[in-house]
Scaffold this motif. Sequence first.
Motif, PDB file in Angstrom:
ATOM      1  N   TYR A 181      -4.861   1.949  -3.653  1.00  0.00           N
ATOM      2  CA  TYR A 181      -3.857   2.940  -4.375  1.00  0.00           C
ATOM      3  C   TYR A 181      -3.745   3.212  -6.252  1.00  0.00           C
ATOM      4  O   TYR A 181      -3.248   4.739  -6.513  1.00  0.00           O
ATOM      5  CB  TYR A 181      -2.547   2.943  -3.467  1.00  0.00           C
ATOM      6  CG  TYR A 181      -3.121   2.462  -1.859  1.00  0.00           C
ATOM      7  CD1 TYR A 181      -3.306   3.894  -1.643  1.00  0.00           C
ATOM      8  CD2 TYR A 181      -2.881   2.231  -1.369  1.00  0.00           C
ATOM      9  CE1 TYR A 181      -3.846   4.029  -0.157  1.00  0.00           C
ATOM     10  CE2 TYR A 181      -3.212   1.705   0.013  1.00  0.00           C
ATOM     11  CZ  TYR A 181      -3.617   3.391   0.654  1.00  0.00           C
ATOM     12  OH  TYR A 181      -3.716   3.474   1.620  1.00  0.00           O
ATOM     13  N   MET A 182      -3.843   1.894  -6.708  1.00  0.00           N
ATOM     14  CA  MET A 182      -2.783   1.861  -7.930  1.00  0.00           C
ATOM     15  C   MET A 182      -3.961   2.641  -9.201  1.00  0.00           C
ATOM     16  O   MET A 182      -3.272   3.316  -9.866  1.00  0.00           O
ATOM     17  CB  MET A 182      -3.350   0.329  -8.598  1.00  0.00           C
ATOM     18  CG  MET A 182      -2.714  -0.457  -8.296  1.00  0.00           C
ATOM     19  SD  MET A 182      -0.312   0.402  -7.974  1.00  0.00           S
ATOM     20  CE  MET A 182      -0.188  -0.190 -10.148  1.00  0.00           C
ATOM     21  N   PRO A 183      -5.600   2.490  -8.996  1.00  0.00           N
ATOM     22  CA  PRO A 183      -6.147   3.046  -9.796  1.00  0.00           C
ATOM     23  C   PRO A 183      -5.630   5.518  -9.069  1.00  0.00           C
ATOM     24  O   PRO A 183      -5.963   5.831 -10.567  1.00  0.00           O
ATOM     25  CB  PRO A 183      -7.445   3.796  -9.409  1.00  0.00           C
ATOM     26  CG  PRO A 183      -7.834   2.035  -8.493  1.00  0.00           C
ATOM     27  CD  PRO A 183      -6.438   2.106  -7.844  1.00  0.00           C
ATOM     28  N   VAL A 184      -5.428   5.165  -8.071  1.00  0.00           N
ATOM     29  CA  VAL A 184      -5.139   6.721  -7.990  1.00  0.00           C
ATOM     30  C   VAL A 184      -4.184   7.249  -8.286  1.00  0.00           C
ATOM     31  O   VAL A 184      -3.842   8.477  -9.273  1.00  0.00           O
ATOM     32  CB  VAL A 184      -5.317   7.244  -6.141  1.00  0.00           C
ATOM     33  CG1 VAL A 184      -4.907   8.620  -6.041  1.00  0.00           C
ATOM     34  CG2 VAL A 184      -7.002   6.829  -5.827  1.00  0.00           C
ATOM     35  N   TRP A 185      -2.599   6.647  -8.067  1.00  0.00           N
ATOM     36  CA  TRP A 185      -1.303   6.822  -8.835  1.00  0.00           C
ATOM     37  C   TRP A 185      -1.403   6.550 -10.548  1.00  0.00           C
ATOM     38  O   TRP A 185      -1.096   7.266 -11.101  1.00  0.00           O
ATOM     39  CB  TRP A 185      -0.320   5.368  -8.133  1.00  0.00           C
ATOM     40  CG  TRP A 185       1.038   5.429  -8.866  1.00  0.00           C
ATOM     41  CD1 TRP A 185       1.598   6.042  -8.025  1.00  0.00           C
ATOM     42  CD2 TRP A 185       1.262   4.598  -9.471  1.00  0.00           C
ATOM     43  NE1 TRP A 185       2.777   6.268  -8.628  1.00  0.00           N
ATOM     44  CE2 TRP A 185       2.981   4.895  -9.380  1.00  0.00           C
ATOM     45  CE3 TRP A 185       1.362   3.413 -10.446  1.00  0.00           C
ATOM     46  CZ2 TRP A 185       3.553   4.625 -10.082  1.00  0.00           C
ATOM     47  CZ3 TRP A 185       2.214   2.951 -11.255  1.00  0.00           C
ATOM     48  CH2 TRP A 185       3.334   3.581 -11.325  1.00  0.00           C
TER      49      TRP A 185
END
Lengths: 46, 251
Positions: free
Chosen positions: B24-28
Amino acid sequence: MGLATMASGPLFGQFGSRGHLLMGVMSAAGLAGAVQLYSQTRLDPA
Amino acid sequence: MSLPIRLGLFYGAIFVGTGASSPYMPVWFAHHGLSLPLMARTMTAPPMAIWADSFRLRRTALIFLCGITATAYGLMALPLGFAGWTVVWFAGSAAFSTIPPLIDVLVLNRSQRDGFNFGWHCGLIQSAPGFYYCFSTRAWKQQGIPESMTGVLWGVGVAAEIAFLWFLEPWRRRLGPRNLLILGGIASILRWTAMAVSPPLWLLFPRQGLHFLGYAATFMASLQLAERLSTPRHATPRPSSRSARRFPAGC
């Protein structure tokens, strides 16, 4: 793992999803090394 | 507890957080128009590695880095706002990115000294998911796969691992570590090659299912190999065997 993670950014930027192929190559290299373990008699079943 | 088992547990501990945040962090960050915090790690890791090398004992650097990482990730729970979270995440992930290479070097040194020189084989297969952890979610998004499916797809991989550890223990024992490692390598090649050609959503599910062979099975094989190939001085057979047997439940 650290090196693979470091390489992943530029790889994704350059090749996108095809960067996964490098992971396949790494796995193949690991597999080739794993095959050599059959020569280790210490690992033979007792 | 034997050294290889302790090192294995250390690896498990440092990657628990990564496993949870990686999807999720890259997308966030990308949603906020930023890829800097993740990409910047590639810039910070080399100088941090040089700094870490300045310590007489590598474990001192590891303790510092683990402390910084844990503190920074803990601060993410505070209401800092996007700018604050970005700074804290960057600090945490910059410190974290130096930990795996350091521990890799430490393990390799010990493996050469203690005789469990299997590391490269297991390490190569287990390191391969680095690209997947960082960018699979973005790759799927670019492919047009709904974001709501990302968690499901990652969940399938984790569920397959749990099923393997829970139900397939007798099969794993019968197979032995060498055969398990070979299966892990073959599964990894299949999985990553399929991923490279952007398969349709339905094909991603069985592909994710291969995660148990490429990661969990390889990890378990590496523990067993460590135990069997270690010199007697470092392999306390009975306790470490018991630890290895208990480990699936721990996983």
